[in-house]
Design a protein around this motif. Structure first.
Motif, PDB file in Angstrom:
ATOM      1  N   ASP A 109       0.824  -1.211   0.000  1.00 42.63           N
ATOM      2  CA  ASP A 109       0.000   0.000   0.000  1.00 42.63           C
ATOM      3  C   ASP A 109       0.856   1.258   0.000  1.00 42.63           C
ATOM      4  OD1 ASP A 109      -2.421  -1.417   0.079  1.00 42.63           O
ATOM      5  OD2 ASP A 109      -2.224  -1.706   2.240  1.00 42.63           O
ATOM      6  N   TRP A 110       1.921   1.235  -0.824  1.00 44.52           N
ATOM      7  CA  TRP A 110       2.823   2.387  -0.875  1.00 44.52           C
ATOM      8  C   TRP A 110       2.076   3.615  -1.382  1.00 44.52           C
ATOM      9  CZ3 TRP A 110       8.034   3.002   0.349  1.00 44.52           C
ATOM     10  CH2 TRP A 110       8.596   4.224  -0.048  1.00 44.52           C
ATOM     11  N   ALA A 111       2.084   4.670  -0.603  1.00 43.51           N
ATOM     12  CA  ALA A 111       1.466   5.921  -1.041  1.00 43.51           C
ATOM     13  C   ALA A 111       2.155   7.102  -0.370  1.00 43.51           C
ATOM     14  CB  ALA A 111      -0.020   5.922  -0.705  1.00 43.51           C
ATOM     15  N   ASP A 112       3.386   6.877   0.082  1.00 38.70           N
ATOM     16  CA  ASP A 112       4.068   7.885   0.875  1.00 38.70           C
ATOM     17  C   ASP A 112       4.771   8.951   0.052  1.00 38.70           C
ATOM     18  OD1 ASP A 112       4.178   5.149   2.422  1.00 38.70           O
ATOM     19  OD2 ASP A 112       4.213   6.716   3.934  1.00 38.70           O
ATOM     20  N   ALA A 113       5.113   8.649  -1.195  1.00 38.92           N
ATOM     21  CA  ALA A 113       5.864   9.589  -2.002  1.00 38.92           C
ATOM     22  C   ALA A 113       5.545   9.355  -3.474  1.00 38.92           C
ATOM     23  CB  ALA A 113       7.363   9.412  -1.748  1.00 38.92           C
ATOM     24  N   PRO A 114       5.695  10.390  -4.297  1.00 41.06           N
ATOM     25  CA  PRO A 114       5.518  10.196  -5.735  1.00 41.06           C
ATOM     26  C   PRO A 114       6.469   9.131  -6.266  1.00 41.06           C
ATOM     27  CG  PRO A 114       5.633  12.527  -5.180  1.00 41.06           C
ATOM     28  CD  PRO A 114       6.008  11.782  -3.943  1.00 41.06           C
ATOM     29  N   ILE A 115       6.032   8.429  -7.304  1.00 41.01           N
ATOM     30  CA  ILE A 115       6.798   7.314  -7.867  1.00 41.01           C
ATOM     31  C   ILE A 115       7.075   7.586  -9.337  1.00 41.01           C
ATOM     32  CG2 ILE A 115       6.785   4.836  -8.364  1.00 41.01           C
ATOM     33  CD1 ILE A 115       4.835   4.468  -6.070  1.00 41.01           C
ATOM     34  N   GLU A 116       8.252   7.235  -9.773  1.00 44.67           N
ATOM     35  CA  GLU A 116       8.558   7.227 -11.198  1.00 44.67           C
ATOM     36  C   GLU A 116       9.330   5.960 -11.531  1.00 44.67           C
ATOM     37  OE1 GLU A 116      12.174  10.037 -12.076  1.00 44.67           O
ATOM     38  OE2 GLU A 116      10.981  10.954 -10.471  1.00 44.67           O
ATOM     39  N   GLY A 117       9.139   5.443 -12.734  1.00 46.66           N
ATOM     40  CA  GLY A 117       9.801   4.223 -13.152  1.00 46.66           C
ATOM     41  C   GLY A 117      10.848   4.491 -14.213  1.00 46.66           C
ATOM     42  N   LEU A 118      11.859   3.631 -14.257  1.00 43.27           N
ATOM     43  CA  LEU A 118      12.916   3.751 -15.253  1.00 43.27           C
ATOM     44  C   LEU A 118      13.328   2.359 -15.709  1.00 43.27           C
ATOM     45  CD1 LEU A 118      14.985   5.469 -16.814  1.00 43.27           C
ATOM     46  CD2 LEU A 118      16.524   5.209 -14.847  1.00 43.27           C
ATOM     47  N   GLY A 119      13.077   2.045 -16.973  1.00 49.04           N
ATOM     48  CA  GLY A 119      13.522   0.789 -17.542  1.00 49.04           C
ATOM     49  C   GLY A 119      14.887   0.976 -18.195  1.00 49.04           C
ATOM     50  N   VAL A 120      15.840   0.098 -17.877  1.00 48.94           N
ATOM     51  CA  VAL A 120      17.190   0.210 -18.437  1.00 48.94           C
ATOM     52  C   VAL A 120      17.508  -1.056 -19.228  1.00 48.94           C
ATOM     53  CG1 VAL A 120      18.069   1.821 -16.728  1.00 48.94           C
ATOM     54  CG2 VAL A 120      18.194  -0.603 -16.251  1.00 48.94           C
ATOM     55  N   GLY A 121      18.064  -0.882 -20.396  1.00 46.73           N
ATOM     56  CA  GLY A 121      18.401  -2.010 -21.245  1.00 46.73           C
ATOM     57  C   GLY A 121      19.655  -2.723 -20.784  1.00 46.73           C
ATOM     58  N   GLU A 122      19.699  -4.027 -20.964  1.00 41.70           N
ATOM     59  CA  GLU A 122      20.866  -4.807 -20.558  1.00 41.70           C
ATOM     60  C   GLU A 122      22.149  -4.310 -21.204  1.00 41.70           C
ATOM     61  OE1 GLU A 122      24.033  -7.552 -20.615  1.00 41.70           O
ATOM     62  OE2 GLU A 122      22.869  -7.037 -22.392  1.00 41.70           O
ATOM     63  N   PRO A 123      22.130  -3.872 -22.483  1.00 40.88           N
ATOM     64  CA  PRO A 123      23.387  -3.438 -23.111  1.00 40.88           C
ATOM     65  C   PRO A 123      23.893  -2.079 -22.635  1.00 40.88           C
ATOM     66  CG  PRO A 123      21.743  -4.102 -24.761  1.00 40.88           C
ATOM     67  CD  PRO A 123      21.032  -3.917 -23.463  1.00 40.88           C
ATOM     68  N   LEU A 124      23.132  -1.365 -21.807  1.00 43.74           N
ATOM     69  CA  LEU A 124      23.539  -0.023 -21.402  1.00 43.74           C
ATOM     70  C   LEU A 124      24.915  -0.076 -20.742  1.00 43.74           C
ATOM     71  CD1 LEU A 124      22.307   2.841 -21.484  1.00 43.74           C
ATOM     72  CD2 LEU A 124      21.626   2.508 -19.105  1.00 43.74           C
ATOM     73  N   ALA A 125      25.827   0.710 -21.256  1.00 42.50           N
ATOM     74  CA  ALA A 125      27.211   0.678 -20.781  1.00 42.50           C
ATOM     75  C   ALA A 125      27.295   1.094 -19.319  1.00 42.50           C
ATOM     76  CB  ALA A 125      28.063   1.609 -21.638  1.00 42.50           C
ATOM     77  N   PRO A 126      28.255   0.507 -18.575  1.00 43.60           N
ATOM     78  CA  PRO A 126      28.405   0.875 -17.165  1.00 43.60           C
ATOM     79  C   PRO A 126      28.550   2.375 -16.955  1.00 43.60           C
ATOM     80  CG  PRO A 126      29.735  -1.056 -17.657  1.00 43.60           C
ATOM     81  CD  PRO A 126      29.187  -0.565 -18.967  1.00 43.60           C
ATOM     82  N   GLU A 127      29.306   3.036 -17.835  1.00 46.06           N
ATOM     83  CA  GLU A 127      29.514   4.473 -17.673  1.00 46.06           C
ATOM     84  C   GLU A 127      28.193   5.237 -17.730  1.00 46.06           C
ATOM     85  OE1 GLU A 127      30.983   2.549 -19.906  1.00 46.06           O
ATOM     86  OE2 GLU A 127      33.013   2.369 -19.093  1.00 46.06           O
TER      87      GLU A 127
END
Length: 238
Positions: A109-127
């Motif tokens: 029942d999380w409702a304590d703070a605004p939420i945003e999502g971020l999908g990251v691709g496996e090939p994304l370079a460490p840097e």
């Protein structure tokens, strides 16, 4: 400023309706995830950023209220990333990892703070992962991260990637780093080896590492197992 982080695995099997008769096998993992989310709530963040692996079409930002589904896994179950927010959130569907995160958040029942999502691709370079994490951590708001991702998928003969003797030591080092909040060790993960071992969490963990630079956090490893030949880890940083 990063004030807390939770690291959870992202198999759809965490959702009991998907696991069906095998649901009880991941009860301990679900309980550990709930404990990790409790650490986030206790930190009283101003916002929550959920980061998880994604295919190309699911990478990028997902606003609060974005919808996900487990219909692709044979279950008529929909989820939403937090309460309704951006009117455009009904467009692009959450990738599976963020759908699992949304399900976990709904259970608490999380409702304590605004939420945003971020999908990251496996090939994304460490840097680039580190850069993205630094951008998250540099914002003035008190920020919590929910980081989704699995370790190697090569722990047993029946694992998705078959047995690879390199999998256990790789997972052990990740578990150590997560338990110690050792962000530098996450930065140093071998990207090529992670790919060969079918590790989905490498990029999200390195986003966490970038966000945690300069933050005074301690870690606790709450769960470590490989019930289906895939490494599942749960940790909390605060």
């Amino acid at each position: 400023m990063l004030v807390a982080a939770a690291v959870c695995p992202c198999p759809p099997l965490l959702v009991p309706e998907v696991a069906a008769g095998a649901a009880a096998e991941l009860d301990a993992a679900r309980a550990a995830c709930a404990d990790a989310l409790g650490v986030l709530a206790a930190a009283r963040p101003d916002r929550l950023v959920v980061v998880g692996p994604a295919e190309q079409e699911g990478s990028g930002a997902h606003p609060q209220g974005a919808r996900g589904s487990f219909r692709g896994f044979g279950v008529d179950l929909d989820v939403r990333l937090g309460p309704a927010g951006d009117p455009s959130a009904d467009g692009r569907e959450l990738p599976p990892s963020l759908a699992v995160a949304a399900w976990l958040l709904q259970r608490t029942d999380w409702a304590d703070a605004p939420i945003e999502g971020l999908g990251v691709g496996e090939p994304l370079a460490p840097e680039r992962c580190i850069e993205v994490g630094r951008e998250i951590g540099a914002r003035a708001a008190r920020t919590a991260l929910l980081v989704m991702g699995d370790a190697s998928a090569c722990r047993t003969l029946k694992a998705p990637g078959y047995l690879d003797e390199r999998a256990l030591p790789f997972d052990a080092e990740v578990a150590r780093a997560l338990g110690a909040a050792d962000w530098a060790a996450l930065v140093a993960l071998d990207t090529e080896l992670a790919y060969e071992l079918k590790v989905s969490g490498r990029a999200p963990w390195q986003v966490l590492a970038g966000a945690a630079e300069g933050a005074d956090l301690t870690g606790t490893l709450l769960y470590e197992d490989a019930p289906y030949g895939v490494g599942y880890l749960v940790a909390a940083w605060s």
